[in-house]
Motif scaffolding. Structure first.
Motif, PDB file in Angstrom:
ATOM      1  N   THR A   1      36.350  38.737  41.626  1.00  0.00           N
ATOM      2  CA  THR A   1      37.341  37.779  41.121  1.00  0.00           C
ATOM      3  C   THR A   1      36.889  37.125  39.810  1.00  0.00           C
ATOM      4  N   GLY A   2      35.708  37.444  39.348  1.00  0.00           N
ATOM      5  CA  GLY A   2      35.164  36.824  38.149  1.00  0.00           C
ATOM      6  C   GLY A   2      34.103  35.790  38.468  1.00  0.00           C
ATOM      7  N   GLU A   3      34.039  35.345  39.705  1.00  0.00           N
ATOM      8  CA  GLU A   3      33.017  34.409  40.177  1.00  0.00           C
ATOM      9  C   GLU A   3      32.339  35.030  41.386  1.00  0.00           C
ATOM     10  N   PHE A   4      31.074  34.711  41.592  1.00  0.00           N
ATOM     11  CA  PHE A   4      30.381  35.244  42.757  1.00  0.00           C
ATOM     12  C   PHE A   4      30.884  34.549  44.008  1.00  0.00           C
TER      13      PHE A   4
ATOM     14  N   LEU B   1      35.009  35.010  52.128  1.00  0.00           N
ATOM     15  CA  LEU B   1      34.735  33.778  52.872  1.00  0.00           C
ATOM     16  C   LEU B   1      34.800  32.561  51.972  1.00  0.00           C
ATOM     17  N   THR B   2      34.424  32.729  50.708  1.00  0.00           N
ATOM     18  CA  THR B   2      34.471  31.634  49.757  1.00  0.00           C
ATOM     19  C   THR B   2      35.461  31.976  48.653  1.00  0.00           C
ATOM     20  N   SER B   3      35.959  30.953  47.981  1.00  0.00           N
ATOM     21  CA  SER B   3      36.827  31.178  46.822  1.00  0.00           C
ATOM     22  C   SER B   3      36.675  30.001  45.875  1.00  0.00           C
ATOM     23  N   GLY B   4      36.852  30.252  44.602  1.00  0.00           N
ATOM     24  CA  GLY B   4      36.744  29.202  43.604  1.00  0.00           C
ATOM     25  C   GLY B   4      35.337  28.701  43.371  1.00  0.00           C
ATOM     26  N   THR B   5      34.368  29.495  43.766  1.00  0.00           N
ATOM     27  CA  THR B   5      32.978  29.100  43.545  1.00  0.00           C
ATOM     28  C   THR B   5      32.697  29.138  42.054  1.00  0.00           C
ATOM     29  N   ASN B   6      32.154  28.044  41.535  1.00  0.00           N
ATOM     30  CA  ASN B   6      31.891  27.999  40.096  1.00  0.00           C
ATOM     31  C   ASN B   6      30.403  27.972  39.791  1.00  0.00           C
ATOM     32  N   THR B   7      29.612  28.508  40.712  1.00  0.00           N
ATOM     33  CA  THR B   7      28.171  28.560  40.519  1.00  0.00           C
ATOM     34  C   THR B   7      27.648  29.843  41.141  1.00  0.00           C
ATOM     35  N   TYR B   8      26.410  30.159  40.847  1.00  0.00           N
ATOM     36  CA  TYR B   8      25.805  31.361  41.408  1.00  0.00           C
ATOM     37  C   TYR B   8      25.274  31.082  42.805  1.00  0.00           C
TER      38      TYR B   8
END
Length: 179
Positions: free
Chosen positions: A18-21, A37-44
């Motif tokens: 999605t462009g983010e991990f 399981l996650t979405s919108g994560t803005n960090t590694y």
């Protein structure tokens, strides 16, 4: 890296599709689509570790958080946050009800803590005066085993009159009480 669930039914992995991990799980038999399981994560996201009952995944991130996610509800709970460094040294208890983790204190020494998932409380295990790390539970969950640098037995140089501390780390065991 792919991480097999303890029950052998799932594989967890990180993907940046999605462009983010984000953390995904997929059925080990390759049926069905991968589940984010996650979405919108803005960090590694760093280390991911399955709970022994295969119902949760603990993980750490670049924002110096330690969290876990419930597989069924996708609810993320923050266990701890560090102001000094990433928390990448953690382990699940055999009953999946506790997480032992290491966090750096203000003196830059590593301390071990226990987090209760049921009570959402944290207990300090080791003193702030020594480096302690690699917490691991015994298979029966009755003991916490860890390494700590608390042996101060210096050697002296015969030419420079300096001291050096070697072999400071030893293995320690703490009995855990039932709660």
């Amino acid at each position: 890296h792919m991480h097999w669930s303890p029950d052998g039914k799932w594989i967890a992995y990180l993907s940046n599709a999605t462009g983010e991990f984000e953390i995904y799980i997929a059925k080990a038999d390759r049926t069905g689509k991968p589940i984010p399981l996650t979405s919108g994560t803005n960090t590694y996201i760093f280390d991911i570790k399955w709970s022994p009952d295969s119902k949760k995944i603990a993980f750490s991130d670049k924002e110096m958080n330690l969290k876990y996610i419930d597989i069924d509800t996708k609810k993320i709970t923050t266990i701890a946050h560090s102001k000094l460094w990433e928390m990448r040294d953690f382990n699940w208890a055999p009953d999946s009800k506790w997480i032992a983790y290491v966090k750096q204190n203000n003196s830059h020494l590593r301390q071990i803590f226990l987090y209760s998932l049921a009570k959402k409380t944290t207990t300090t295990v080791t003193t702030k005066w020594f480096n302690s790390y690699n917490p691991s539970f015994s298979p029966d969950g009755k003991y916490l085993v860890f390494a700590s640098q608390r042996t101060f037995d210096p050697i002296y140089s015969e030419t420079e009159w300096n001291t050096a501390y070697i072999d400071m780390s030893k293995i320690y065991l703490i009995p855990l009480l039932k709660t």
